[in-house]
Design an enzyme around this catalytic site. Structure first.
Site, PDB file in Angstrom:
ATOM      1  N   ARG A 211      16.510  68.790  58.978  1.00  0.00           N
ATOM      2  CA  ARG A 211      15.366  67.894  58.702  1.00  0.00           C
ATOM      3  C   ARG A 211      14.070  68.636  58.414  1.00  0.00           C
ATOM      4  O   ARG A 211      12.977  68.093  58.590  1.00  0.00           O
ATOM      5  CB  ARG A 211      15.157  66.898  59.841  1.00  0.00           C
ATOM      6  CG  ARG A 211      16.340  65.952  60.025  1.00  0.00           C
ATOM      7  CD  ARG A 211      15.959  64.691  60.793  1.00  0.00           C
ATOM      8  NE  ARG A 211      17.157  63.900  61.030  1.00  0.00           N
ATOM      9  CZ  ARG A 211      17.893  63.962  62.136  1.00  0.00           C
ATOM     10  NH1 ARG A 211      17.536  64.760  63.115  1.00  0.00           N
ATOM     11  NH2 ARG A 211      18.967  63.212  62.263  1.00  0.00           N
TER      12      ARG A 211
ATOM     13  N   LYS B  22       6.650  70.333  44.802  1.00  0.00           N
ATOM     14  CA  LYS B  22       7.771  69.552  44.273  1.00  0.00           C
ATOM     15  C   LYS B  22       9.039  70.393  44.362  1.00  0.00           C
ATOM     16  O   LYS B  22       9.085  71.507  43.848  1.00  0.00           O
ATOM     17  CB  LYS B  22       7.529  69.197  42.808  1.00  0.00           C
ATOM     18  CG  LYS B  22       6.677  67.967  42.602  1.00  0.00           C
ATOM     19  CD  LYS B  22       6.769  67.547  41.133  1.00  0.00           C
ATOM     20  CE  LYS B  22       5.892  66.343  40.838  1.00  0.00           C
ATOM     21  NZ  LYS B  22       5.953  65.981  39.407  1.00  0.00           N
TER      22      LYS B  22
ATOM     23  N   GLU C  70       3.123  76.483  30.403  1.00  0.00           N
ATOM     24  CA  GLU C  70       2.594  75.578  31.434  1.00  0.00           C
ATOM     25  C   GLU C  70       1.085  75.778  31.618  1.00  0.00           C
ATOM     26  O   GLU C  70       0.372  74.852  32.004  1.00  0.00           O
ATOM     27  CB  GLU C  70       3.340  75.756  32.762  1.00  0.00           C
ATOM     28  CG  GLU C  70       4.826  75.389  32.724  1.00  0.00           C
ATOM     29  CD  GLU C  70       5.117  73.877  32.706  1.00  0.00           C
ATOM     30  OE1 GLU C  70       4.174  73.075  32.749  1.00  0.00           O
ATOM     31  OE2 GLU C  70       6.316  73.506  32.637  1.00  0.00           O
TER      32      GLU C  70
ATOM     33  N   LYS D 289      -4.292  73.332  38.690  1.00  0.00           N
ATOM     34  CA  LYS D 289      -3.167  72.598  39.250  1.00  0.00           C
ATOM     35  C   LYS D 289      -3.445  72.221  40.703  1.00  0.00           C
ATOM     36  O   LYS D 289      -3.134  71.111  41.144  1.00  0.00           O
ATOM     37  CB  LYS D 289      -1.875  73.410  39.128  1.00  0.00           C
ATOM     38  CG  LYS D 289      -0.702  72.693  39.774  1.00  0.00           C
ATOM     39  CD  LYS D 289       0.634  72.984  39.194  1.00  0.00           C
ATOM     40  CE  LYS D 289       1.681  72.111  39.871  1.00  0.00           C
ATOM     41  NZ  LYS D 289       3.041  72.451  39.536  1.00  0.00           N
TER      42      LYS D 289
ATOM     43  N   GLU E  83       1.819  62.072  43.190  1.00  0.00           N
ATOM     44  CA  GLU E  83       1.898  61.628  41.802  1.00  0.00           C
ATOM     45  C   GLU E  83       1.760  60.119  41.641  1.00  0.00           C
ATOM     46  O   GLU E  83       2.627  59.445  41.097  1.00  0.00           O
ATOM     47  CB  GLU E  83       3.230  62.114  41.183  1.00  0.00           C
ATOM     48  CG  GLU E  83       3.212  62.077  39.673  1.00  0.00           C
ATOM     49  CD  GLU E  83       4.410  62.797  39.053  1.00  0.00           C
ATOM     50  OE1 GLU E  83       4.589  63.985  39.304  1.00  0.00           O
ATOM     51  OE2 GLU E  83       5.162  62.153  38.327  1.00  0.00           O
TER      52      GLU E  83
ATOM     53  N   ARG F 103      -1.820  63.248  39.024  1.00  0.00           N
ATOM     54  CA  ARG F 103      -0.846  64.333  38.925  1.00  0.00           C
ATOM     55  C   ARG F 103       0.064  64.191  37.708  1.00  0.00           C
ATOM     56  O   ARG F 103       0.647  65.157  37.248  1.00  0.00           O
ATOM     57  CB  ARG F 103      -0.013  64.422  40.218  1.00  0.00           C
ATOM     58  CG  ARG F 103       0.914  65.621  40.223  1.00  0.00           C
ATOM     59  CD  ARG F 103       1.497  65.938  41.581  1.00  0.00           C
ATOM     60  NE  ARG F 103       2.335  67.129  41.477  1.00  0.00           N
ATOM     61  CZ  ARG F 103       2.798  67.808  42.515  1.00  0.00           C
ATOM     62  NH1 ARG F 103       2.505  67.429  43.730  1.00  0.00           N
ATOM     63  NH2 ARG F 103       3.549  68.874  42.322  1.00  0.00           N
TER      64      ARG F 103
ATOM     65  N   ASN G  29       2.628  66.238  33.627  1.00  0.00           N
ATOM     66  CA  ASN G  29       3.819  65.904  32.856  1.00  0.00           C
ATOM     67  C   ASN G  29       3.565  65.912  31.350  1.00  0.00           C
ATOM     68  O   ASN G  29       4.456  65.581  30.568  1.00  0.00           O
ATOM     69  CB  ASN G  29       4.347  64.526  33.275  1.00  0.00           C
ATOM     70  CG  ASN G  29       4.818  64.520  34.713  1.00  0.00           C
ATOM     71  OD1 ASN G  29       5.331  65.520  35.203  1.00  0.00           O
ATOM     72  ND2 ASN G  29       4.621  63.405  35.400  1.00  0.00           N
TER      73      ASN G  29
ATOM     74  N   HIS H 173       6.162  66.815  28.882  1.00  0.00           N
ATOM     75  CA  HIS H 173       7.431  66.786  29.611  1.00  0.00           C
ATOM     76  C   HIS H 173       8.276  65.554  29.318  1.00  0.00           C
ATOM     77  O   HIS H 173       9.487  65.595  29.486  1.00  0.00           O
ATOM     78  CB  HIS H 173       7.180  66.903  31.119  1.00  0.00           C
ATOM     79  CG  HIS H 173       6.853  68.307  31.557  1.00  0.00           C
ATOM     80  ND1 HIS H 173       5.714  68.964  31.160  1.00  0.00           N
ATOM     81  CD2 HIS H 173       7.530  69.193  32.343  1.00  0.00           C
ATOM     82  CE1 HIS H 173       5.688  70.181  31.698  1.00  0.00           C
ATOM     83  NE2 HIS H 173       6.772  70.345  32.420  1.00  0.00           N
TER      84      HIS H 173
ATOM     85  N   HIS I 290      11.601  67.033  28.486  1.00  0.00           N
ATOM     86  CA  HIS I 290      12.822  66.798  29.270  1.00  0.00           C
ATOM     87  C   HIS I 290      13.945  66.229  28.397  1.00  0.00           C
ATOM     88  O   HIS I 290      15.110  66.561  28.574  1.00  0.00           O
ATOM     89  CB  HIS I 290      12.541  65.847  30.438  1.00  0.00           C
ATOM     90  CG  HIS I 290      11.910  66.526  31.616  1.00  0.00           C
ATOM     91  ND1 HIS I 290      11.312  65.829  32.649  1.00  0.00           N
ATOM     92  CD2 HIS I 290      11.799  67.829  31.941  1.00  0.00           C
ATOM     93  CE1 HIS I 290      10.847  66.687  33.548  1.00  0.00           C
ATOM     94  NE2 HIS I 290      11.130  67.905  33.144  1.00  0.00           N
TER      95      HIS I 290
ATOM     96  N   HIS J 291      12.839  76.067  29.634  1.00  0.00           N
ATOM     97  CA  HIS J 291      11.973  74.936  29.978  1.00  0.00           C
ATOM     98  C   HIS J 291      10.649  74.981  29.216  1.00  0.00           C
ATOM     99  O   HIS J 291      10.219  73.989  28.626  1.00  0.00           O
ATOM    100  CB  HIS J 291      11.726  74.925  31.484  1.00  0.00           C
ATOM    101  CG  HIS J 291      10.822  73.811  31.951  1.00  0.00           C
ATOM    102  ND1 HIS J 291      11.175  72.482  31.910  1.00  0.00           N
ATOM    103  CD2 HIS J 291       9.547  73.838  32.434  1.00  0.00           C
ATOM    104  CE1 HIS J 291      10.182  71.742  32.364  1.00  0.00           C
ATOM    105  NE2 HIS J 291       9.176  72.537  32.682  1.00  0.00           N
TER     106      HIS J 291
END
Lengths: 370, 370
Positions: free
Chosen positions: B124, B146, B188, B230, B240, B244, B248, B251, B255, B267
């Site tokens: 956990r 993330k 990025e 960032k 997000e 945030r 993206n 993206h 993606h 990427h």
């Protein structure tokens, strides 16, 4: 060297209600709508619960205008696996469930743990509501936000702390439980009463028949009391830094027994045996007096739970099986010891006491020869 | 009906430092010791990084008195899978790694995402530190908490928000990166400059050769600036909810391209193509003027990134592939559109604009016929 200090905005305190009542006064649908204003609900349940209550729940949700994806897994502990979790996720992804959906964990402890864990990692976390159907799930596992799956090396080793939007306990579901399953759930109430509430322990002992027959007032009182105590503990120590460990009373040995019995024994029954051993350990370590030990052993006898069952297990194996438990630090075994009925013995301000392998074996010898 | 209101203690605000420097001024060992006073470190890395730097790191950690479990996975995106995650967990459990251990995520973005996710669910949640070795990981993926793995139905669909104890960026690791991998990471930075910082975009454009040659000052400045931007975004909106989402940018389409290329494309390069398409969409939707569009397309040409690559893909397929993205709600496609270089167009106060399938297809037509 450049140092950038990141300081994230504090999150709002986590708050959620637990509703306890009977289906006709407590309408789950109204409560779900109150907490979730989206359209898409994913019900996660097991085959037993689905058979008994699945159609009804699905109908009600659809009448209320929700899109329902109804996912069923096999009943029993084996569903708490990576494989089942991944299968659920793929089913959800195939149905284009997005991160605004709500998961409804509809079942016993296994379903709550599994569905809660799915909710906590699906698209990095979506909302969920606990709708427990067993006494064990109501009294214990649906409260507190612990989610988990098992690995072949032990129970609940992979998981998260993830709180639901709400917990809705509808006591009508308890009617379909066998006596064995009622006792199975009751053990977690006994556990928390023994560590934290002497009066409730004696109330339960003196009203055991009524409670097991699900007499309205008695059973509701026991559930409410147990849940309240658990809530207090979780509010104080969500992430189990100290106080929350009292909820592990009976579980150090209980988990070892489950492991040796390959999870064929019900969780509550394993914990009950764990409680008996840990009570004996507390007595051996001169924390707990003999009178209290006898009261506890006598009470479990009324539930038909005695240490006879332990005779088929090897004492050394039990002690060894405790070592993999995640409560332990670097080889030491962490155990909750009672000081008296309703109170835990503290060690340097901590509720858990470090004990040695040999103390466990000695206690087991004493118990089995008793 | 009884209602118990649970109110958990607020958690302390999450704070952690990001260190940026060169190995000799920034000694990772000292920093790790500063943040972690336990004994057990689990290094998670990939075969490439292990081959280049594994022995050295392991030796240093052991000299400093840590017990080190060194776990290696295959290089590349395929390591972000349930299977690899489970394998790592079992290796840790077999070695009796308890919840007081520290995970060191030592590698590029894949390792950071994977190791961070392992840390977030092992017993956990256990502590972890990011030690990124690629430009992409430094500029983007090691910052923000993330974590994720992929599924066959899309990237990063299962994961968590889980912050490290610290991020240690040692720029010496960048020397072993090919020019292609440097560009891959730089995208990025370009992305965040285009959405949030006009000046830095022009600085990068005008110093591109120096930056790609890892000229000390220029590369450090770009990394610092990108990370700072960032951090500001993540501090404001960790989970997000709105702001945030600007991260993206590029993206949504990026993606989709990765998916269609079966993750064989890097990427950064996929995002670069995504940026070009999304810039075109913004222009088509009259948010962005033609001059800015040309400046951006010209800049990417200097990096040898043009939309020619898109010709091998089907326009409809790209548009369709965006639909599974987790940023989208009930079929609509969510996209970050520029207003000008350094600024995002808002829609009802939100940074993401909902666009239709046909707008994507139209933009792709325009681009490919250009």
């Amino acid at each position: 060297m450049t140092i950038l200090n990141v300081r994230l905005k504090p999150e709002p305190p986590k708050e959620f209600p637990i509703y306890i009542g009977l289906g006709d006064t407590l309408t789950a649908m109204t409560l779900i709508k109150k907490h979730y204003n989206g359209k898409q609900i994913v019900v996660i349940t097991d085959r037993n619960v689905a058979k008994l209550y699945g159609d009804k729940l699905k109908n009600y949700l659809e009448i209320d205008g929700f899109n329902v994806l109804f996912l069923t897994v096999n009943s029993g502990e084996s569903a708490k696996s990576t494989l089942v979790k991944e299968k659920l996720e793929l089913q959800m992804l195939e149905q284009k469930i997005d991160r605004h959906a709500l998961i409804l964990a509809f079942g016993g402890g296994v379903i709550g743990d599994l569905a809660g864990f799915v909710a906590s990692t699906y698209m990095r976390g979506i909302k969920y509501i606990q709708l427990p159907t067993t006494l064990l799930a109501m009294i214990d596992s649906s409260v507190g936000g612990k989610t988990a799956i098992n690995t072949k090396l032990g129970k609940n080793l992979i998981g998260s702390f993830y709180q639901p939007l709400a917990v809705i306990m509808d006591l009508t579901y308890l009617n379909s439980l066998s006596k064995k399953m009622r006792i199975n759930g009751l053990i977690e109430a006994i556990k928390i009463f023994l560590t934290s509430d002497r009066d409730s322990f004696y109330f339960l002992r003196d009203n055991l028949d009524k409670v097991l027959k699900l007499d309205g007032d008695a059973i509701k009182l026991v559930i409410e009391k147990a849940v309240k105590l658990k809530v207090q503990v979780v509010e104080e120590d969500e992430k189990e830094q100290n106080l929350r460990m009292i909820l592990n009373f009976g579980h150090t040995i209980g988990h070892a027994i489950e492991k040796l019995e390959k999870y064929k024994i019900l969780h509550g029954y394993a914990v009950a045996l764990g409680i008996l051993v840990e009570v004996k350990i507390a007595h051996l370590m001169k924390k707990l007096n003999e009178n209290d030990v006898n009261i506890i052993f006598d009470f479990f006898k009324k539930l038909n739970i005695t240490t006879k069952r332990l005779r088929t297990l090897n004492k050394e194996d039990i002690a060894l099986a405790t070592i993999g438990d995640k409560k332990n630090k670097q080889g030491e075994i962490s155990c909750i010891l009672l000081k008296n009925i309703g109170k835990v013995a503290l060690e340097n301000g901590m509720v858990a006491t470090q004990i040695s392998h040999s103390v466990i074996v000695d206690s087991l010898k004493k118990i089995i020869e008793k």
